[in-house]
Design a protein around this motif. Structure first.
Motif, short mmCIF file in Angstrom:
data_model
loop_
_atom_site.label_atom_id
_atom_site.label_comp_id
_atom_site.label_asym_id
_atom_site.label_seq_id
_atom_site.Cartn_x
_atom_site.Cartn_y
_atom_site.Cartn_z
N GLY A 144 0.40 -6.27 9.70
CA GLY A 144 0.46 -4.79 9.62
C GLY A 144 1.79 -4.26 10.15
N GLU A 145 2.84 -5.26 10.03
CA GLU A 145 4.42 -5.01 10.22
C GLU A 145 5.06 -4.44 8.94
OE1 GLU A 145 8.46 -6.74 11.86
OE2 GLU A 145 6.50 -7.83 11.80
N VAL A 146 5.59 -3.47 8.77
CA VAL A 146 6.22 -3.13 7.36
C VAL A 146 7.51 -3.82 7.47
CG1 VAL A 146 7.66 -1.44 6.37
CG2 VAL A 146 5.42 -0.66 7.73
N ARG A 164 0.71 -1.20 0.10
CA ARG A 164 0.03 -0.04 -0.05
C ARG A 164 0.87 1.07 0.03
NH1 ARG A 164 0.95 2.14 4.79
NH2 ARG A 164 1.24 0.63 6.73
N PRO A 165 0.34 2.60 -0.19
CA PRO A 165 0.87 3.62 -0.19
C PRO A 165 1.40 3.89 1.31
CG PRO A 165 -0.81 3.95 -1.31
CD PRO A 165 -1.08 2.58 -0.79
N ALA A 166 2.84 4.26 1.35
CA ALA A 166 3.29 4.61 2.73
C ALA A 166 2.70 5.70 3.25
CB ALA A 166 4.95 4.80 2.45
N LEU A 167 2.51 5.73 4.56
CA LEU A 167 2.04 6.95 5.56
C LEU A 167 3.07 7.60 6.25
CD1 LEU A 167 -1.11 5.06 6.43
CD2 LEU A 167 -0.73 6.53 4.76
N VAL A 168 2.96 8.76 6.71
CA VAL A 168 3.83 9.30 7.65
C VAL A 168 4.04 8.47 8.88
CG1 VAL A 168 4.50 11.27 9.13
CG2 VAL A 168 3.47 11.53 6.95
N GLY A 169 3.09 7.66 9.46
CA GLY A 169 3.23 6.95 10.77
C GLY A 169 4.03 5.64 10.28
N ASP A 170 4.41 5.16 9.12
CA ASP A 170 5.17 4.06 8.71
C ASP A 170 6.66 4.48 8.74
OD1 ASP A 170 2.95 2.16 8.12
OD2 ASP A 170 3.04 3.16 6.10
N ALA A 171 7.05 5.84 8.98
CA ALA A 171 8.55 6.22 9.04
C ALA A 171 9.38 5.36 9.93
CB ALA A 171 8.64 7.75 9.24
N ASP A 172 9.07 5.28 10.95
CA ASP A 172 9.95 4.54 11.94
C ASP A 172 10.29 3.09 11.54
OD1 ASP A 172 10.45 6.72 13.64
OD2 ASP A 172 8.92 6.11 15.21
N ALA A 173 9.05 2.22 11.17
CA ALA A 173 9.26 0.87 10.58
C ALA A 173 9.84 1.19 9.33
CB ALA A 173 7.82 0.28 10.42
#
Length: 192
Positions: free
Chosen positions: A78-80, A15-24
């Motif tokens: 749910g884990e990147v 899926r498109p990345a979200l700002v909340g994905d940045a740490d992962a």
């Protein structure tokens, strides 16, 4: 930007990345970069990639993307576990004629968690961003790979990319030979 999955295979969702994905995303990028490039670049280059600096860069890119940029993630439960970034091709005079004739993009980043490699996640990410690029009228794709990175070169070749030349990649004040591959037609069906 939609957050709906664009591609799935088994338990993998792209899926498109979200700002909340940045740490992962930072964890995946740093771990994969260090594992994949050990022995190919000096230790200081490996250690220059930190979780903190990478997370800040991903947040910046996701908050204010450059024109033509597309960033996606692959998740399992749910884990990147993987990420990809594409955009306009980097300047390279050797390719000016081809990119002037055919709308071209470049894969800027493709990283999969080292513990999840060889599970088809990279293929899913390439298929996803290729479909996205096709929707933008892009028909040709480039990717630059450190020449020393034989496994990555073999991966792209296995997906039909052809070596079209070489250039130098500047990283941490040092230059490294990079092999440039192209798909004259986007690899939208890499799972076929």
């Amino acid at each position: 930007m939609t957050t709906e999955p664009l591609a799935t295979a088994g338990t993998v969702i792209v899926r498109p990345a979200l700002v909340g994905d940045a740490d992962a995303m930072a964890r995946v990028f740093v771990d994969s970069f260090r594992a994949g490039h050990r022995g190919q670049v000096p230790e200081n280059v490996l250690q220059s990639r930190t979780y903190e600096s990478s997370a800040a860069a991903w947040r910046r890119d996701l908050t204010a993307p450059s024109p033509g940029e597309y960033i996606s993630v692959a998740t399992i439960g749910g884990e990147v576990v993987g990420l990809a970034m594409v955009g306009p091709p980097h300047p390279w005079a050797d390719d000016d004629t081809a990119r002037g004739e055919v709308p071209t993009a470049e894969c800027w980043a493709l990283y999969v968690d080292p513990s999840r490699q060889r599970e088809g996640i990279g293929r899913l990410l390439i298929g996803d961003f290729s479909r996205h690029l096709a929707g933008q009228g892009i028909r040709r794709l480039l990717v630059g790979v450190l020449t020393a990175n034989a496994p990555a070169r073999a991966f792209y070749e296995s997906l039909g990319a052809a070596l079209i030349g070489s250039r130098l990649n500047l990283d941490e004040g040092q230059t490294f030979p990079e092999s440039v591959y192209a798909w004259p037609d986007l690899p939208t069906k890499v799972l076929d």
